[in-house]
Design a protein around this motif. Structure first.
Motif, PDB file in Angstrom:
ATOM      1  N   ARG A   1       1.131   1.814  -3.770  1.00  0.00           N
ATOM      2  CA  ARG A   1       0.016   2.518  -3.154  1.00  0.00           C
ATOM      3  C   ARG A   1      -0.445   1.793  -1.899  1.00  0.00           C
ATOM      4  O   ARG A   1      -0.561   0.563  -1.870  1.00  0.00           O
ATOM      5  N   SER A   2      -0.742   2.573  -0.874  1.00  0.00           N
ATOM      6  CA  SER A   2      -1.161   1.983   0.399  1.00  0.00           C
ATOM      7  C   SER A   2      -2.455   1.194   0.258  1.00  0.00           C
ATOM      8  O   SER A   2      -2.596   0.115   0.844  1.00  0.00           O
TER       9      SER A   2
ATOM     10  N   GLN B   1      -1.748  -2.172  -1.310  1.00  0.00           N
ATOM     11  CA  GLN B   1      -1.083  -3.050  -0.348  1.00  0.00           C
ATOM     12  C   GLN B   1      -2.093  -3.625   0.647  1.00  0.00           C
ATOM     13  O   GLN B   1      -2.048  -4.817   0.985  1.00  0.00           O
ATOM     14  N   ARG B   2      -3.016  -2.788   1.081  1.00  0.00           N
ATOM     15  CA  ARG B   2      -4.023  -3.237   2.043  1.00  0.00           C
ATOM     16  C   ARG B   2      -4.949  -4.280   1.430  1.00  0.00           C
ATOM     17  O   ARG B   2      -5.245  -5.309   2.052  1.00  0.00           O
TER      18      ARG B   2
ATOM     19  N   GLN C   1      -2.841   1.246   9.264  1.00  0.00           N
ATOM     20  CA  GLN C   1      -2.393   1.393   7.889  1.00  0.00           C
ATOM     21  C   GLN C   1      -1.529   0.182   7.543  1.00  0.00           C
ATOM     22  O   GLN C   1      -0.788  -0.322   8.383  1.00  0.00           O
TER      23      GLN C   1
ATOM     24  N   GLU D   1       1.577  -1.095   5.362  1.00  0.00           N
ATOM     25  CA  GLU D   1       2.724  -0.535   4.645  1.00  0.00           C
ATOM     26  C   GLU D   1       3.727  -1.640   4.331  1.00  0.00           C
ATOM     27  O   GLU D   1       4.170  -2.360   5.225  1.00  0.00           O
TER      28      GLU D   1
ATOM     29  N   ARG E   1       7.335  -2.734   3.593  1.00  0.00           N
ATOM     30  CA  ARG E   1       8.674  -2.223   3.848  1.00  0.00           C
ATOM     31  C   ARG E   1       9.709  -3.218   3.339  1.00  0.00           C
ATOM     32  O   ARG E   1       9.485  -4.431   3.383  1.00  0.00           O
TER      33      ARG E   1
ATOM     34  N   SER F   1       9.944   2.108   3.783  1.00  0.00           N
ATOM     35  CA  SER F   1       8.814   1.975   2.865  1.00  0.00           C
ATOM     36  C   SER F   1       9.299   1.578   1.476  1.00  0.00           C
ATOM     37  O   SER F   1      10.249   2.154   0.938  1.00  0.00           O
TER      38      SER F   1
END
Length: 555
Positions: free
Chosen positions: A143-144, A147-148, A412, A414, A416, A427
């Motif tokens: 989930r973004s 990750q953030r 954002q 992400e 990778r 991603s």
């Protein structure tokens, strides 16, 4: 760190009192033996959600208590102590006890250091003391938002991220205010006109709460002036007129007793009391005369007061408030009028919006500046870890993708990954297989756990999907992590368990016809047997035991 865990009537546990040590501890046992039940119980003490199913069959309640050392790092300890003080919870320099009780009906109660608390408070306290990584935790990393949060934690920028979110909310509030003013300008003008007229009425009334009290007191005096005068005259006559006036009679009695006191000194106290009564009665007489001189019938003033009371009452009734609340109502209208005036001022609104945007941009740019080096460092750390986890040539990148200004900042985040050499970074959610995701997720969890000040880290079968050399490397990573904090790991891999500083075996046992969980600390010999079981299954040979001893460094 976690010192002690006490469990009563939880799932298949009847009574357990477990003493935990520092470093890296492994919890092992056969599948279905209840290894994760211990962590579930600990999670309950840390504020996890639950229901009545956790109560052992036939029992009234499940009771779990976890005893921790406070955080060791000075900054974390100071922050935790400040939180306890803010919550008005008892603090102990040496121990923190979290307790949770769930009854058979599903109702839950919680305590911190013996003081009843809410589940939210228990959960907040738990976040300072322990961090549980479940066996599916790596899926959350797809989930973004997760990750953030992970990157911001790694960057030490969680407070800055919260500041950005608050600045964004303020900016959007001012934007909404401007748009609302533009859309509702006509309605706003009508409301301001009405408020101005109402305020003028109250200003013309020139009324305050103190006046209302004074008016009612004066009205009471004027309306009852005749009876007040009559009562005062009658009391004056009784006190100071005629042969039997109280003042004169008390003076005579005091003089008579004074004469008798010369004969018997035992009457001195009586004389003193009569003398005091005579003095006080005389003072009352003079005070009442002064009051009577001021008292007079004044029908004209009574009419004026009644008219003023009627006017104030009519206005209060009109606006459906008590008369004494009229001044507060005027203040409320005045504040609303000022707000509407500000909203109707396009220049002022534009300036407020620009200022809010500048504040947001400044905070967001600081957050971006903190994220960039942290993203590069984390990318390198995870890439390096991948080379040791059977993903040679693989690469990992924390990408910062520019986006529209938002509550989370100007980009954002992400994750990778390129699982093999020569592959393009894409991603992580799209290209990682189950096994690859498990290994990458484990590397991320282990690496980023070092950023946390949480003294106890718990891993529940996070090594699923790996084996062989990779499992040994994972065990080495956990042991290294346990060098400066407490690490607990539920594992089915002998390579991981062999790296632990200490080990427990969880098994099922039948007592009185009931299947219960049993936990046993393992000494050196017992660890060899358990590692051998994990290596060889049912048939354990001398060769298997020798291999187990070598893994433990005892061969």
């Amino acid at each position: 760190m976690l010192r002690r865990l006490t469990i009563r009537d939880f799932v298949i546990v009847d009574r357990l009192e477990l003493e935990f040590g520092p470093g890296f501890g492994a919890l092992t046992g056969e599948t279905g033996a209840g290894k994760s039940i211990l962590l579930d119980a600990l999670g309950l003490a840390l504020g996890a959600r639950t229901d009545s199913a956790v109560v052992r069959r036939g029992r009234d309640k499940a009771d779990i208590a976890a005893e921790f050392d406070p955080p060791r790092e000075p900054a974390a300890l100071a922050a935790f102590s400040a939180w306890l003080a803010e919550q008005e919870l008892a603090a102990d320099d040496d121990i923190v006890i979290l307790r949770r009780v769930v009854d058979a009906g599903g109702r839950s109660r919680a305590w911190i250091n013996g003081t009843p608390v809410t589940l939210a408070q228990l959960r907040d306290a738990g976040e300072w003391l322990a961090d549980i990584h479940g066996q599916h935790a790596h899926h959350a990393l797809l989930r973004s938002d997760a990750q953030r949060v992970l990157l911001d934690t790694h960057a030490g920028a969680t407070a800055l991220a919260a500041e950005v979110a608050a600045s964004h909310r303020e900016w959007q509030r001012v934007v909404a205010l401007r748009r609302s003013a533009e859309q509702d300008s006509a309605a706003s003008a009508r409301e301001r006109e009405l408020l101005s007229w109402q305020l003028k009425e109250l200003d013309d009334l020139a009324f305050d709460a103190a006046e209302w009290s004074e008016l009612n007191a004066e009205h009471g005096r004027l309306a009852h002036a005749a009876s007040l005068m009559q009562g005062a005259d009658e009391t004056l006559a009784a006190l100071g007129e005629g042969d039997y006036a109280v003042c004169a009679l008390l003076s005579q009695l005091e003089a008579r007793i004074a004469t008798l006191t010369e004969v018997d000194a035992g009457l001195a106290d009586v004389r003193e009391l009569l003398s005091s009564a005579a003095i006080q009665t005389d003072e009352a007489l003079h005070a009442l005369r002064r009051y009577r001189e001021r008292l007079d019938l004044d029908p004209q003033r009574l009419g004026q007061v009644e008219q003023r009371i009627g006017t104030v009452t009519d206005v209060a009734r009109k606006y459906r408030v008590a008369p004494e609340d009229l001044p507060a109502l005027a203040d409320e209208w005045r504040a609303r009028n000022e707000t509407l005036a500000a909203q109707a001022d396009p220049v002022r609104l534009a300036e407020a919006e620009a200022e809010a945007r500048r504040a947001y941009d400044a905070a967001a740019q600081r957050l971006s500046a903190a994220r960039r080096p942290a993203a590069a460092a984390l990318s390198q750390e995870i890439t390096t870890a991948m080379q040791t986890l059977a993903m040679e040539g693989g690469r990992f990148e924390v990408a910062l993708v520019p986006g529209e200004p938002a509550a989370h900042g100007l980009e954002q985040v992400e994750f990778r990954v390129a699982a093999n050499a020569g592959q393009e970074l894409r991603s992580m959610a799209k290209v990682a297989s189950g096994g690859e995701l498990s290994r990458i997720g484990l590397a991320i969890q282990v690496m980023t756990s070092r950023d946390s000040a949480t003294p106890t880290l718990i891993f529940d079968e996070v090594d699923v999907g790996i084996g062989g050399r990779v499992a040994e490397i994972v065990g080495t990573l956990l042991k290294r992590l346990g060098s400066d904090r407490q690490v607990l790991c539920v594992t089915h891999l002998p390579q991981v368990a062999a790296c632990a500083d200490w080990q427990w075996r969880i098994a099922k046992a039948e007592r009185d016809g009931e299947t219960l969980s049993d936990v046993r600390p393992l000494d050196a010999h017992a660890r060899i047997e358990e590692i051998a079981r994990m290596l060889g299954g049912v048939n354990i040979t001398a060769t298997t035991r020798q291999h187990a001893a070598e893994m433990l460094g005892l061969g």
